[in-house]
Scaffold this motif. Structure first.
Motif, PDB file in Angstrom:
ATOM      1  N   ARG A 101       0.846  -1.209   0.000  1.00 34.74           N
ATOM      2  CA  ARG A 101       0.000   0.000   0.000  1.00 34.74           C
ATOM      3  C   ARG A 101       0.878   1.256   0.000  1.00 34.74           C
ATOM      4  NH1 ARG A 101      -4.310   0.099   4.711  1.00 34.74           N
ATOM      5  NH2 ARG A 101      -4.907  -1.839   3.691  1.00 34.74           N
ATOM      6  N   ARG A 102       1.983   1.160   0.729  1.00 30.84           N
ATOM      7  CA  ARG A 102       2.831   2.348   0.862  1.00 30.84           C
ATOM      8  C   ARG A 102       3.665   2.596  -0.387  1.00 30.84           C
ATOM      9  NH1 ARG A 102       7.315   3.014   5.634  1.00 30.84           N
ATOM     10  NH2 ARG A 102       7.841   5.154   5.172  1.00 30.84           N
ATOM     11  N   TYR A 103       4.161   1.514  -0.983  1.00 34.42           N
ATOM     12  CA  TYR A 103       5.155   1.682  -2.061  1.00 34.42           C
ATOM     13  C   TYR A 103       4.666   1.316  -3.457  1.00 34.42           C
ATOM     14  CZ  TYR A 103       8.641   2.389   1.547  1.00 34.42           C
ATOM     15  OH  TYR A 103       9.365   2.886   2.602  1.00 34.42           O
ATOM     16  N   LYS A 104       3.417   0.920  -3.587  1.00 35.24           N
ATOM     17  CA  LYS A 104       2.951   0.440  -4.897  1.00 35.24           C
ATOM     18  C   LYS A 104       3.119   1.510  -5.971  1.00 35.24           C
ATOM     19  CE  LYS A 104      -1.129  -0.657  -7.495  1.00 35.24           C
ATOM     20  NZ  LYS A 104      -2.551  -0.511  -7.565  1.00 35.24           N
ATOM     21  N   ASP A 105       2.673   2.735  -5.671  1.00 38.64           N
ATOM     22  CA  ASP A 105       2.741   3.789  -6.686  1.00 38.64           C
ATOM     23  C   ASP A 105       4.187   4.058  -7.074  1.00 38.64           C
ATOM     24  OD1 ASP A 105      -0.052   5.701  -5.302  1.00 38.64           O
ATOM     25  OD2 ASP A 105       0.027   4.009  -6.702  1.00 38.64           O
ATOM     26  N   LEU A 106       5.093   3.981  -6.082  1.00 40.79           N
ATOM     27  CA  LEU A 106       6.507   4.226  -6.368  1.00 40.79           C
ATOM     28  C   LEU A 106       7.084   3.106  -7.229  1.00 40.79           C
ATOM     29  CD1 LEU A 106       8.854   6.125  -5.870  1.00 40.79           C
ATOM     30  CD2 LEU A 106       9.366   4.896  -3.742  1.00 40.79           C
ATOM     31  N   ILE A 107       6.667   1.875  -6.941  1.00 38.87           N
ATOM     32  CA  ILE A 107       7.133   0.734  -7.748  1.00 38.87           C
ATOM     33  C   ILE A 107       6.675   0.907  -9.199  1.00 38.87           C
ATOM     34  CG2 ILE A 107       6.891  -1.761  -8.118  1.00 38.87           C
ATOM     35  CD1 ILE A 107       6.568  -2.048  -5.066  1.00 38.87           C
ATOM     36  N   VAL A 108       5.393   1.279  -9.369  1.00 39.29           N
ATOM     37  CA  VAL A 108       4.860   1.465 -10.735  1.00 39.29           C
ATOM     38  C   VAL A 108       5.625   2.585 -11.436  1.00 39.29           C
ATOM     39  CG1 VAL A 108       2.862   2.220 -12.052  1.00 39.29           C
ATOM     40  CG2 VAL A 108       2.558   0.589 -10.204  1.00 39.29           C
ATOM     41  N   LYS A 109       5.858   3.658 -10.689  1.00 38.22           N
ATOM     42  CA  LYS A 109       6.570   4.810 -11.275  1.00 38.22           C
ATOM     43  C   LYS A 109       7.994   4.423 -11.660  1.00 38.22           C
ATOM     44  CE  LYS A 109       7.266   9.699 -10.402  1.00 38.22           C
ATOM     45  NZ  LYS A 109       7.351  10.766  -9.434  1.00 38.22           N
TER      46      LYS A 109
END
Lengths: 166, 495
Positions: free
Chosen positions: B437-445
């Motif tokens: 939940r915390r890092y998903k957007d960063l992983i996608v980015k």
């Protein structure tokens, strides 16, 4: 159906609306004569507010009217109304109202060609400018000046442009 | 003799709301267009012995005695590339407040109710329609030419999902057509503005009728949308058509049929309601070059009460589509986006459009989800679960987080595969759903924008199996870059 009465109604009535009014006026007149006062037969008195209709009713041969009795009045007029309703009229679109004589002239000509039971409907539409349009059994033909102008719009506009140039 | 072309004319005998019975018009055919003196257009809908039934397409005061003349044309819509970026009504008139369309020689005209192409014109559906939404593309894939029903109860995010799909088709060479069937005007305006803001309007055509429009006009909305779709499909383009929503369309048809004294059938719908939807949806498909090439992918939407899953219209449309996505408002309220119930959703055709790798990955994920559903009930009764069971439940929680996707976001196919594979990697053994939940957007980015990671993501499409992908994620040195980015190192963006 009483053929004499039917022919009487259609005699000099060329417009369907007029024929229907005649049947209604005659029916009310006879009903009034039967139910208002059976002893005092008021055959000579006017039954409607329309002088033409009164004149027509008063001109009817009493022998013809005497055939209509309280027992057969409703059935007689029902048949008459049905016959008139079944006639498909020729709808005439005119730019102005025609005098009765001209309507009679047209009606007589049409009956000579298409039979005694032929009736018309007249609709006044000033936008036609001149000429007329006809509609019969779902087919519409426009012989008016308005339609001519519409059909030849481009030529007319071109002619005007030429005129303006000069 | 004056030469004048005869026209056919009929006189109104009876009117009921937007239906007029007309006497005359001797050679009228179904779907012929007629017009009265005031310019009110009507569509011939039924022929009986003594009269012709006409649906009134325009607002107007139609009285008995008025006449309707035949226009000698059938109901058609003008077609051309000028429709892109515009909102029109079902008669092809612009309703977006911009200038009306100029008629040129390039303007084609097509009848609204054309027949669907036959079997010979179609080909196998073998290309995926990338929606950019992880849960759909990876687990319930949609093929180009497929018909996938989107159904669910009110406030479950269906429309947002459909708008997202349109927005995610940018630069994918897909023409989108959105048919808003009897929607409130404010909603139609909102859709136009959202698409315009996200630069999706330039490849989209909106065919809209407001709830205040005459019922016959609302009824023909999806027909116009499909006619426009077929125009672009015959140019060899892939088209996505969204019909929102068919339940409203069915209700409108019911209203028209009952007023027209048709005998009511089940739930008071007319007997041919199935045909009305089926012959519409049959116009979608993947077509051979001889039939124009291209494809039409249909996403009809239906809103219904989830407590009564088996009502007439949803079951009808489910039987004529190639799968369905079920949205639940309960999931929506819990924050799941999109609020799709995976266990009740299916895509009957989508699997054949995906690569072997994607299919194997999806199967693996579904196995975990199915197994976890069984284990969850058991886990309530055990104090200490075996490691393997804990791992499966943890992976299931991670997938629940991974399939959540915020509106207006696009995740590419390769990044989706990586996300699906992550919970199986060694890196995630000691992580949980909060980490995701915390890092998903960063992983996608990171996998989208970083030079090395995006190149790695592109390369994984050449892999054959899910095991190879997981192995690569475990051992490839590039993954250390991901650890560094998680630890705070900035992304090295592509130039």
């Amino acid at each position: 159906m009483d053929t004499n009465l039917f022919e009487l109604i259609l005699s000099d009535s060329y417009i369907k609306n007029q024929a229907e009014k005649r049947i209604l006026a005659l029916k009310n007149y006879i009903l009034g004569g039967i139910f208002i006062d059976s002893k005092e037969k008021k055959l000579k008195e006017a039954a409607t507010d329309n002088p033409k209709l009164d004149l027509w009713i008063n001109s009817i041969d009493k022998k013809v009217l005497s055939k209509i009795t309280p027992q057969n009045i409703y059935s007689t007029f029902e048949v008459l109304e049905k016959e008139i309703k079944a006639i498909e009229p020729l709808i005439l679109y005119l730019p102005y109202e025609l005098p009765d004589e001209e309507v009679a002239q047209i009606g007589t000509k049409l009956r000579a060609d298409y039979g005694k039971k032929f009736l018309m409907e007249i609709t006044i539409d000033p936008s036609l400018i001149a000429g007329c349009a006809l509609s019969f059994r779902g087919i519409y033909k426009d012989y008016s000046v308005k339609q001519k102008i519409t059909d030849n719009k481009q030529e007319i506009l071109a002619a005007f442009r030429q005129y303006v140039k000069h | 003799m004056l030469n004048t072309k005869p026209q056919e004319i009929g006189f109104v005998k009876q009117t009921r709301e937007f239906i007029a019975s007309v006497d005359g018009l001797p050679s009228a055919r179904i779907n012929d267009l007629v017009e009265n003196e005031q310019g009110v257009r009507g569509l011939v809908s039924a022929l009986s012995k003594n009269s012709v039934e006409i649906w009134l397409l325009d607002e107007g005061n139609v009285q008995p005695g008025q006449s309707f003349k035949s226009t000698n044309t059938r109901l058609t819509v003008p077609l051309g590339n000028f429709l892109l970026g515009r909102a029109v009504n079902p008669l092809g008139v612009a309703i977006d407040g911009r200038p009306p369309f100029a008629k040129t020689e390039q303007t084609q005209i097509a009848e609204l109710d054309g027949p669907a192409p036959g079997i010979n014109a179609r080909r196998f559906i073998d290309r995926q329609l990338e929606t950019g939404i992880t849960i759909v593309d990876s687990l319930i894939p949609i093929g180009k030419g497929q018909r996938e029903l989107v159904l669910g109860d009110a406030r479950s995010g269906k429309q947002d999902f459909l708008i997202d799909i349109i927005i995610n088709q940018r630069e994918k060479d897909v023409i989108c057509i959105f048919a808003a069937i009897g929607k409130p005007l404010a909603e139609v305006r909102n859709i136009i503005d959202t698409l315009k803001f996200n630069k999706a309007l330039e490849y989209t055509v909106i065919v809209a009728t407001a709830s205040s429009d005459p019922a016959p006009l609302i009824f023909i909305t999806p027909q116009t949308a499909f006619t426009i779709a077929e125009y672009f499909q015959k140019q060899g383009k892939d088209v996505l058509i969204i019909l929102d929503d068919l339940a409203n369309h069915a209700k409108i048809y019911r209203e028209i049929a009952l007023l027209g004294s048709r005998s009511p059938g089940k739930e008071s719908y007319p007997g041919d309601i199935f045909y009305q939807h089926s012959h519409l949806l049959e116009r979608a498909g993947n077509f051979k070059p001889e039939a124009g090439g291209g494809s039409i992918t249909a996403l009809p939407a239906i809103e219904f009460n989830l407590n009564d899953f088996t009502t007439f219209i949803p079951t009808n449309v489910m039987s004529m589509t190639d799968g369905h996505l079920l949205f639940k408002s309960e999931y929506y309220r819990q924050g799941q986006r999109p609020a799709i119930d995976l266990s009740l959703s299916v895509s009957r055709v989508g699997q054949q459009t995906k690569s072997n790798l994607a299919n194997l990955m999806a199967t693996r994920v579904k196995q975990v989800l199915a197994r976890s559903a069984q284990l969850e009930s058991v886990s309530r009764f055990a104090f200490e679960l075996p490691f393997a069971t804990q791992l499966i439940l943890k992976q299931k929680d991670m997938f629940t987080e991974l399939k959540n996707q915020a509106p207006l976001t696009l995740i590419s196919t390769q990044v989706q595969l990586i996300l699906m594979a992550l919970p199986f990697t060694n890196m995630m053994q000691d992580k949980d759903k909060l980490y995701i939940r915390r890092y998903k957007d960063l992983i996608v980015k990171a996998f989208t924008e970083d030079v090395e990671l995006s190149a790695f993501a592109t390369s994984i499409l050449n892999l054959a199996t899910d095991d190879e992908l997981i192995n690569q994620l475990n051992i490839n040195p590039v993954m250390k870059k991901l650890d560094q980015i998680m630890a705070g190192k900035p992304i090295t963006k592509k130039v």
